[in-house]
Motif scaffolding. Structure first.
Motif, mmCIF file in Angstrom:
data_model
loop_
_atom_site.group_PDB
_atom_site.id
_atom_site.type_symbol
_atom_site.label_atom_id
_atom_site.label_comp_id
_atom_site.label_asym_id
_atom_site.label_seq_id
_atom_site.Cartn_x
_atom_site.Cartn_y
_atom_site.Cartn_z
ATOM 1 N N GLY A 119 0.777 -1.234 0.000
ATOM 2 C CA GLY A 119 0.000 0.000 0.000
ATOM 3 C C GLY A 119 0.810 1.287 0.000
ATOM 4 N N SER A 120 2.116 1.186 -0.063
ATOM 5 C CA SER A 120 2.931 2.406 -0.135
ATOM 6 C C SER A 120 2.762 3.050 -1.502
ATOM 7 C CB SER A 120 4.408 2.075 0.099
ATOM 8 O OG SER A 120 4.608 1.570 1.395
ATOM 9 N N THR A 121 2.596 4.361 -1.494
ATOM 10 C CA THR A 121 2.322 5.081 -2.744
ATOM 11 C C THR A 121 3.389 6.118 -3.044
ATOM 12 O OG1 THR A 121 0.942 6.695 -1.592
ATOM 13 C CG2 THR A 121 -0.162 4.758 -2.500
ATOM 14 N N ASN A 122 3.441 6.463 -4.313
ATOM 15 C CA ASN A 122 4.378 7.481 -4.767
ATOM 16 C C ASN A 122 3.713 8.224 -5.919
ATOM 17 O OD1 ASN A 122 7.022 8.755 -4.850
ATOM 18 N ND2 ASN A 122 7.262 7.757 -6.822
ATOM 19 N N TYR A 123 3.893 9.557 -5.950
ATOM 20 C CA TYR A 123 3.241 10.373 -6.969
ATOM 21 C C TYR A 123 4.224 11.316 -7.642
ATOM 22 C CZ TYR A 123 -1.150 9.010 -4.712
ATOM 23 O OH TYR A 123 -2.196 8.297 -4.195
ATOM 24 N N ALA A 124 3.967 11.590 -8.890
ATOM 25 C CA ALA A 124 4.698 12.646 -9.568
ATOM 26 C C ALA A 124 4.280 13.986 -8.964
ATOM 27 C CB ALA A 124 4.383 12.631 -11.060
ATOM 28 N N ASP A 125 5.211 14.923 -8.908
ATOM 29 C CA ASP A 125 4.903 16.225 -8.307
ATOM 30 C C ASP A 125 3.723 16.902 -8.995
ATOM 31 O OD1 ASP A 125 8.379 17.141 -7.611
ATOM 32 O OD2 ASP A 125 6.938 15.945 -6.479
ATOM 33 N N SER A 126 3.589 16.684 -10.287
ATOM 34 C CA SER A 126 2.558 17.364 -11.056
ATOM 35 C C SER A 126 1.146 16.920 -10.702
ATOM 36 C CB SER A 126 2.799 17.156 -12.551
ATOM 37 O OG SER A 126 2.792 15.773 -12.871
ATOM 38 N N VAL A 127 1.004 15.781 -10.023
ATOM 39 C CA VAL A 127 -0.336 15.283 -9.715
ATOM 40 C C VAL A 127 -0.599 15.181 -8.220
ATOM 41 C CG1 VAL A 127 -0.335 13.987 -11.874
ATOM 42 C CG2 VAL A 127 0.222 12.814 -9.724
ATOM 43 N N LYS A 128 0.390 15.481 -7.403
ATOM 44 C CA LYS A 128 0.207 15.387 -5.952
ATOM 45 C C LYS A 128 -0.937 16.287 -5.496
ATOM 46 C CE LYS A 128 4.862 14.041 -4.480
ATOM 47 N NZ LYS A 128 6.116 14.484 -3.831
ATOM 48 N N GLY A 129 -1.779 15.714 -4.651
ATOM 49 C CA GLY A 129 -2.919 16.465 -4.142
ATOM 50 C C GLY A 129 -4.140 16.424 -5.042
ATOM 51 N N ARG A 130 -3.968 15.932 -6.274
ATOM 52 C CA ARG A 130 -5.104 15.857 -7.209
ATOM 53 C C ARG A 130 -5.450 14.410 -7.570
ATOM 54 N NH1 ARG A 130 -4.623 17.768 -12.234
ATOM 55 N NH2 ARG A 130 -2.358 17.415 -12.363
ATOM 56 N N PHE A 131 -4.456 13.565 -7.687
ATOM 57 C CA PHE A 131 -4.658 12.167 -8.060
ATOM 58 C C PHE A 131 -4.457 11.272 -6.846
ATOM 59 C CE2 PHE A 131 -3.382 12.403 -12.852
ATOM 60 C CZ PHE A 131 -4.253 13.470 -13.015
ATOM 61 N N SER A 132 -5.168 10.152 -6.853
ATOM 62 C CA SER A 132 -5.024 9.187 -5.773
ATOM 63 C C SER A 132 -5.007 7.774 -6.352
ATOM 64 C CB SER A 132 -6.175 9.335 -4.779
ATOM 65 O OG SER A 132 -6.069 8.361 -3.758
ATOM 66 N N ILE A 133 -3.980 7.014 -6.021
ATOM 67 C CA ILE A 133 -3.848 5.639 -6.507
ATOM 68 C C ILE A 133 -4.265 4.695 -5.400
ATOM 69 C CG2 ILE A 133 -1.423 5.422 -5.820
ATOM 70 C CD1 ILE A 133 -0.968 3.784 -8.393
ATOM 71 N N SER A 134 -4.959 3.635 -5.773
ATOM 72 C CA SER A 134 -5.364 2.635 -4.796
ATOM 73 C C SER A 134 -5.370 1.261 -5.453
ATOM 74 C CB SER A 134 -6.738 2.961 -4.208
ATOM 75 O OG SER A 134 -7.721 2.995 -5.223
ATOM 76 N N ARG A 135 -5.495 0.260 -4.606
ATOM 77 C CA ARG A 135 -5.366 -1.108 -5.112
ATOM 78 C C ARG A 135 -6.259 -2.005 -4.278
ATOM 79 N NH1 ARG A 135 0.762 -3.555 -5.817
ATOM 80 N NH2 ARG A 135 0.199 -5.705 -6.347
ATOM 81 N N ASP A 136 -7.080 -2.791 -4.951
ATOM 82 C CA ASP A 136 -7.930 -3.768 -4.289
ATOM 83 C C ASP A 136 -7.363 -5.148 -4.626
ATOM 84 O OD1 ASP A 136 -9.891 -5.555 -3.476
ATOM 85 O OD2 ASP A 136 -11.530 -4.207 -3.995
#
Length: 118
Positions: A55-72
């Protein structure tokens, strides 16, 4: 082998939202990290976000705060919730998966188009 199928792309106005899905099948247990890449016309493919089995996530700076990744993991499906979309988010979005201890992503989906109009 692992098969990845994306869905959920489309056309949306700036400020809108979309949710992408990536369904995985095959040798799922061999996968540790899954991620979303995107490629805009004339640009290199870039990593948008990634998520590990834990469940550890990482985001590009350009999408931080706007995009959210998740996994079921029970459904073998990964999601990318995209909010506050901007025209510069327009691209083909690809789902990718990386095997345990692999240096690069081994499996790729066919891509789904996301177009954000201004």
């Amino acid at each position: 082998q692992v098969q990845l199928v994306e869905s959920g792309g489309g056309l949306v106005q700036a400020g809108g939202s979309l949710r992408l899905s990536c369904a995985a099948s095959g040798s799922i247990s061999s996968i540790n990290v899954m991620g979303w890449y995107r490629q805009a016309p004339g640009k290199q493919r870039e990593l948008v976000a990634s998520i590990t089995n834990g469940g550890s996530t990482n985001y590009a700076d350009s999408v931080k705060g706007r995009f959210s990744i998740s996994r079921d993991n029970a459904k073998n499906t990964m999601y990318l919730q995209m909010n506050s979309l901007k025209p510069e988010d327009t691209a083909v979005y690809y789902c990718a998966a990386k095997k345990w201890f692999a240096a690069r992503y081994d499996y790729w989906g066919q891509g789904t188009q996301v177009t954000v109009s201004s």
